[in-house]
Write an enzyme that holds these catalytic residues in place. Structure first.
Site, PDB file in Angstrom:
ATOM      1  N   SER A  47     -14.070  -3.586   0.520  1.00 42.02           N
ATOM      2  CA  SER A  47     -14.936  -2.907  -0.455  1.00 42.02           C
ATOM      3  C   SER A  47     -16.415  -3.185  -0.183  1.00 42.02           C
ATOM      4  CB  SER A  47     -14.581  -3.322  -1.889  1.00 42.02           C
ATOM      5  OG  SER A  47     -15.086  -2.393  -2.827  1.00 42.02           O
ATOM      6  N   PRO A  48     -16.885  -2.985   1.063  1.00 43.23           N
ATOM      7  CA  PRO A  48     -18.293  -3.255   1.365  1.00 43.23           C
ATOM      8  C   PRO A  48     -19.265  -2.320   0.638  1.00 43.23           C
ATOM      9  CG  PRO A  48     -17.242  -2.125   3.196  1.00 43.23           C
ATOM     10  CD  PRO A  48     -16.143  -2.489   2.239  1.00 43.23           C
ATOM     11  N   LEU A  49     -18.753  -1.218   0.073  1.00 45.25           N
ATOM     12  CA  LEU A  49     -19.586  -0.319  -0.731  1.00 45.25           C
ATOM     13  C   LEU A  49     -19.213  -0.393  -2.209  1.00 45.25           C
ATOM     14  CD1 LEU A  49     -19.687   2.784   1.650  1.00 45.25           C
ATOM     15  CD2 LEU A  49     -21.348   0.918   1.441  1.00 45.25           C
ATOM     16  N   LEU A  51     -19.765   2.576  -5.215  1.00 45.34           N
ATOM     17  CA  LEU A  51     -20.980   2.397  -6.009  1.00 45.34           C
ATOM     18  C   LEU A  51     -22.231   2.480  -5.143  1.00 45.34           C
ATOM     19  CD1 LEU A  51     -21.951   1.616  -8.939  1.00 45.34           C
ATOM     20  CD2 LEU A  51     -22.070  -0.728  -8.104  1.00 45.34           C
ATOM     21  N   LEU A  52     -22.138   2.012  -3.899  1.00 52.00           N
ATOM     22  CA  LEU A  52     -23.294   1.978  -2.994  1.00 52.00           C
ATOM     23  C   LEU A  52     -23.292   3.149  -2.020  1.00 52.00           C
ATOM     24  CD1 LEU A  52     -23.069  -1.854  -2.327  1.00 52.00           C
ATOM     25  CD2 LEU A  52     -24.845  -0.711  -3.667  1.00 52.00           C
ATOM     26  N   TYR A  84       0.841  -1.206   0.000  1.00 47.96           N
ATOM     27  CA  TYR A  84       0.000   0.000   0.000  1.00 47.96           C
ATOM     28  C   TYR A  84       0.877   1.257   0.000  1.00 47.96           C
ATOM     29  CZ  TYR A  84      -4.263  -2.664   1.121  1.00 47.96           C
ATOM     30  OH  TYR A  84      -5.334  -3.520   1.099  1.00 47.96           O
ATOM     31  N   GLY A 111     -24.112   6.378  -2.781  1.00 49.17           N
ATOM     32  CA  GLY A 111     -24.822   7.530  -3.338  1.00 49.17           C
ATOM     33  C   GLY A 111     -24.166   8.063  -4.598  1.00 49.17           C
TER      34      GLY A 111
END
Length: 315
Positions: free
Chosen positions: A199-201, A205-206, A41, A208
């Protein structure tokens, strides 16, 4: 260990060192004591930069180290050199030593295999990790981006050596990406492993994305994995954001609350770039989605019909 894990993939390039240190301070204030990074990273600056930055945070206040459950990863290429990638014994041991130096610590709480290495025998992998555990440099070992059968191979090889084996698996998991429900999560549950969704969103994309695109405020959701996914799921995302408006809750909070509600999930890995995003993620911990909302989300983003092997029959 906290129910949310602060991911640092954006530290270096997208999040400045000053802002990253402030986010880690704020996470501890919220009771989020679980910190996830990886040796590679910070590649936008140079590989290893993020671990170096975290090391400077520990050095500035040594008490932060004992307050933190520290996770890092090994396996992705660090250079083009032939022995500077993968899960050979040589690379695992050398990478651990390098991570310890960058992080300015004497131990890694959770050392995660960043990706399966099909060329490295499990006896070799466990030999190296057994050495690091016996030296006190690594406390627990986890995996990341494994298939269910990779988890099984790893655990059975560890059992033959009378070694604890993997305690966690970090996998991509969100409303949009539910394939891990087929075999990976059942395998983790069967072996008593924690599941740490990254990447739970789904890359924003999730969170908004349509409203942000209209307002011109989209950053992460306007690039990377979210871009092709938005084209594929545009109608669903539009309906999802309307559902969130009906609930009176921000989309990011709803998407994270859904992941938190899933069986087997221990702690989603979040990647906030601001205090507001971190605070919103913490608010998801207290959001309980009603059964009818969960049903609507299932209908909107259907997962596998069942876990394997029943899925092969019912599907």
């Amino acid at each position: 260990m906290s129910r949310l894990c602060l991911g640092t993939v954006n530290f270096g390039g997208r999040v400045s060192e000053e802002d990253g240190h402030r986010l880690m301070d704020r996470a501890l204030e919220h009771g989020l004591n679980f910190l996830d990074t990886a040796d590679m990273y910070g590649w936008r600056v140079h590989k290893g930069y993020t671990e170096e930055s975290i090391g400077r945070w520990f050095a500035a206040d040594p008490a932060n180290r004992d307050r933190t459950v520290l996770a890092t990863k090994v396996g992705n290429p660090m250079t083009d050199a032939p022995n500077d990638s993968g899960l050979s014994a040589r690379h695992i041991v050398a990478s651990c030593e390098a991570s310890l130096r960058r992080l300015k610590t004497d131990r890694i709480d959770l050392y995660q295999l960043h990706h399966v290495d099909r060329t490295a025998p499990w006896d070799e992998i466990w030999q190296a990790l057994d050495l690091l555990v016996s030296q006190g440099k690594v406390l627990y070992v986890g995996s990341s981006n494994f298939a269910g059968w990779h988890v099984s191979m790893a655990q059975e090889a560890a059992a033959r050596r009378h070694f604890l084996g993997l305690v966690s698996e970090q996998c991509a998991y969100s409303l949009v990406s539910r394939l891990v429900e087929l075999e990976l999560i059942p395998a983790a549950e069967a072996y008593g492993m924690a599941v740490l969704p990254w990447s739970p969103l789904h890359g924003g994309l999730l969170a908004g994305v349509l409203e942000k695109l209209r307002d011109g405020t989209a950053v992460k959701s306007a690039q990377g994995r979210a871009v092709p996914a938005l084209k594929e799921h545009f109608d669903r995302i539009e309906e999802y954001e309307q559902l969130c408006r009906d609930l009176g809750e921000p989309p990011a909070r709803v998407g994270l609350a859904w992941v938190l509600s899933r069986p087997g999930v221990t702690a989603p890995v979040i990647g906030p770039r601001s205090d507001a995003q971190l605070d919103d993620a913490v608010a998801a911990l207290s959001l309980r989605l009603p059964d009818e909302v969960l049903s609507r989300l299932d209908a909107l983003f259907p997962g596998p019909p069942a876990a394997a092997p029943e899925a092969w029959i019912t599907g």
